[in-house]
Motif scaffolding. Structure first.
Motif: not given
Length: 335
Positions: A116-121, A220-226, A271-286
């Motif tokens: 989700a982070g890669a798509f959203g960003n 140039h290489l850039v590490p990215v951690f989400s 409780s059940y399903g295939i929708i992601p939980y509402r949890r924050a994503i922080y994608t940090v570009v190094g």
């Protein structure tokens, strides 16, 4: 039922719109390719002229996913994606500037279940990529098989998604003038089988193809951690050697992608399903790792640059982990 937590009826409209946006995205990710194939079969049976015309178009357009794709600023700017961003929410964090006269290869970690982070960003305009990195154009690279599905391929390319083939990467990173960013989810299908809350396992030790591409192109290489990517879904326990894991690995080797047995929440219950939980994503570009072009790089050069990349990735994680909810004693595990 007592074990199901239902959503309240008085949910604000903006949150309902956010959920609808994510439902659309999950449906597209999991089922739109099959729908495109079924639509083409229907055309072949009911309107063969349309099927023939699309087949001709497909023949003429076959190489486009490997030649920079065909992005649509209109699709990338749909208000739908603003609601998608706000559901989690998704944040893009910059640690330093990028030179628009150079090309960059972003290594994205971790894969998670549905990236989700890669798509959203990088496939929408709502997390500020263009403002954070002016003059840069992002290309998210995915498995070539997804471009074999009728109609779905056009939808993918409209958001800036292209093939992860060597030819595609070389095309993006060899353009004159700089300013292109190739994003590769390094761990791929194998890593998705480790995606569960709390997991810090990255499939990267034997992933060196992206290093060779960077050397060949001088990108140039850039590490990215989400941070938060693995928190979006629960996954059935599948330890190495288990029956479930053996089946999943077999499917991955045969089909090229894996089938994680995951669950999140539903639309009207939590409780059940295939929708992601509402949890924050922080994608940090190094910070970029400078790479000198080496068309015929030796194995030693590849290993040396790969080691520098892993060191930079670890450093990026360690610098930011406590800020985004990971305890100090926890570290990345490279496999």
């Amino acid at each position: 039922m007592a074990w199901i937590k239902f959503a309240p009826l008085n949910i604000p409209l903006n949150r309902r719109l956010q959920t609808a946006a994510v439902v659309q995205w999950v449906f597209s990710f999991l089922f739109l390719a099959q729908c495109g194939l079924l639509l083409y079969v229907w055309l072949a049976l009911e309107c063969w002229q349309g099927a023939v015309l699309y087949a001709i178009w497909l023949y003429l357009d076959w190489e486009t996913p490997q030649a920079g794709g065909r992005r649509s600023p209109w699709v990338r700017s749909w208000p739908l994606w603003r609601h998608f961003r706000d559901y989690f929410p998704i944040h893009l964090i910059k640690t330093c500037d990028l030179d628009p006269e150079k090309h960059y290869l972003f290594g994205f970690h971790p894969h998670g279940i549905l990236v989700a982070g890669a798509f959203g960003n990088f496939c929408t305009e709502y997390t500020g990529f263009r403002k954070l990195f002016p003059g840069m154009t992002p290309y998210l690279h995915v498995l070539p098989v997804w471009f074999h599905f009728p109609f779905f391929r056009e939808y993918l390319m409209s958001s800036g998604v292209v093939s992860c083939s060597k030819q595609s990467l070389m095309h993006v990173l060899s353009q004159k003038g700089g300013g292109n960013v190739s994003i590769i989810v390094i761990g791929g299908a194998a890593e998705s089988l480790e995606a569960r809350p709390g997991s810090l396992i990255l499939e990267v030790l034997n992933r060196k193809g992206f290093i060779r591409i960077a050397l060949k192109c001088g990108a140039h290489l850039v590490p990215v951690f989400s941070f938060g990517e693995n928190e979006l879904f629960e996954q059935l326990q599948n330890p190495h050697g288990s029956v479930v894991r053996r089946i999943q690995e077999g499917l991955r080797r045969t089909l090229g992608f894996s089938l994680p047995l995951f669950h999140g929440r539903g639309v009207f219950q939590y409780s059940y399903g295939i929708i992601p939980y509402r949890r924050a994503i922080y994608t940090v570009v190094g910070r970029p790792i400078p790479v000198q072009m080496s068309v015929w790089a030796s194995a030693e050069e590849v290993d040396q640059l790969h080691g520098r990349y892993l060191e930079a990735l670890s450093q990026l994680f360690e610098e930011h982990k406590t800020q985004y909810g990971i305890q100090q004693h926890r570290h990345l595990i490279f496999t």
